[in-house]
Design an enzyme around this catalytic site. Sequence first.
Site, PDB file in Angstrom:
ATOM      1  N   TYR A   1       0.855  -1.007   0.016  1.00  0.00           N
ATOM      2  CA  TYR A   1       0.045   0.021  -0.024  1.00  0.00           C
ATOM      3  C   TYR A   1       0.935   1.236  -0.047  1.00  0.00           C
ATOM      4  O   TYR A   1       2.197   1.133   0.070  1.00  0.00           O
ATOM      5  CB  TYR A   1      -0.868   0.079   1.302  1.00  0.00           C
TER       6      TYR A   1
ATOM      7  N   LEU B   1      11.098   0.901   7.201  1.00  0.00           N
ATOM      8  CA  LEU B   1      10.488   1.444   5.910  1.00  0.00           C
ATOM      9  C   LEU B   1      11.276   2.774   5.558  1.00  0.00           C
ATOM     10  O   LEU B   1      11.583   3.484   6.265  1.00  0.00           O
ATOM     11  CB  LEU B   1       9.149   1.915   6.270  1.00  0.00           C
TER      12      LEU B   1
HETATM   13  N1  PLP Z   1       7.478   3.673   9.416  1.00  0.00           N
HETATM   14  C1  PLP Z   1       6.371   3.273   9.220  1.00  0.00           C
HETATM   15  C2  PLP Z   1       6.186   1.524   9.574  1.00  0.00           C
HETATM   16  C3  PLP Z   1       5.329   3.602   8.437  1.00  0.00           C
HETATM   17  O1  PLP Z   1       3.917   2.917   8.349  1.00  0.00           O
HETATM   18  C4  PLP Z   1       5.263   4.901   7.858  1.00  0.00           C
HETATM   19  C5  PLP Z   1       4.251   5.776   7.138  1.00  0.00           C
HETATM   20  O2  PLP Z   1       3.367   5.160   7.004  1.00  0.00           O
HETATM   21  C6  PLP Z   1       6.338   5.581   8.116  1.00  0.00           C
HETATM   22  C7  PLP Z   1       7.713   4.947   8.501  1.00  0.00           C
HETATM   23  C8  PLP Z   1       6.730   6.912   7.409  1.00  0.00           C
HETATM   24  O3  PLP Z   1       6.770   7.024   6.059  1.00  0.00           O
HETATM   25  P1  PLP Z   1       6.219   8.163   5.253  1.00  0.00           P
HETATM   26  O4  PLP Z   1       7.198   9.273   5.522  1.00  0.00           O
HETATM   27  O5  PLP Z   1       6.501   7.662   3.613  1.00  0.00           O
HETATM   28  O6  PLP Z   1       4.655   8.290   5.439  1.00  0.00           O
END
Ligand code: PLP
Length: 292
Positions: free
Chosen positions: A33, A206
């Site tokens: 997603y 992530l």
């Molecule tokens: N880490 C995790 C586990 C996340 O689910 C998210 C965002 O949903 C992030 C970090 C932050 O990512 P982003 O800056 O792309 O929203």
Amino acid sequence: MPRIAYLNGQYVPHGDAMVHIEDRGYQFSDGVYEVTLALGGRLLDEDRHLARLGRSLAALDIAPPLGEPALKVAMRKLVALNRLPDALLYQQVTRGVAPRGHAFPKRPVRPALVMTVRRFDPAAVAARQTQGAAVVTVPDLRWRRCDIKSVSLLGNVLAKQAASAAGAQEAWMVDTVGVTEGASTTAWIVTQGGEVVSRQLSQSLLPGVTRAVIADALAPLGVRFVERPFTVAEAQAAAEAFFTSTTSFVMPVTSIDGQTVADGRPGPVTRAIQAAHWAHVRAATGRPQSPR
Ligand code: PLP
């Protein structure tokens, strides 16, 4: 006006958007997603989100459901149909529908693409940014490919629930080395020496889109970015701490496991990074709001 969802090429009322009971996303979490913001009708950091979606799909050998130009058209159309200039756009791609069996289906299946939008209020984020957030820490129970933005989120769900039960806004997950990341955010600290620290990218976390935006903004601010692990104790003793994500932007951390970080108020480095992030948001979308 009913909310409209995108379901495999159709734009349908949200309440009528149904997926098959043998969708592999439903049975195996076999899907990925993205969450992207539309502000003033313009998609923030769209290419970075779509690049990450492509990486997640490739890592799981799921074919892209649409070519990128067609996907971009569908994203814009969905935002416009819902008449929400400021919206959170959720996109989910699963491997598709097939008789239940763990291994990939032998016959080719069409990946399933679902998109929904809901109202997003940037002014509410700006207000929360002045308050900051409490964080609790929990063991990181997740699998070893946390770099894939998979819909398999049970570890994150349990972590966020632990935060919620403790009256905190976020849970930082901790492995044998230190803090990996938040349940749905990237974790950062500012050391007493003024360096900004976030864990280096690996399969343990992530690659946040907001993390990449902030990383680019630090050098012009004259702030050194160090990518390395940090422990809970180091974070509690840090000069400042914050977390970032698409929906929380740059959120100061005021306490960790009940221990106040510095004086418990958003610190100067965090506020400078917030301002740089808002400048990025304004430049990309024309949205006027800023925290102060
Ligand atoms: N880490 C995790 C586990 C996340 O689910 C998210 C965002 O949903 C992030 C970090 C932050 O990512 P982003 O800056 O792309 O929203």
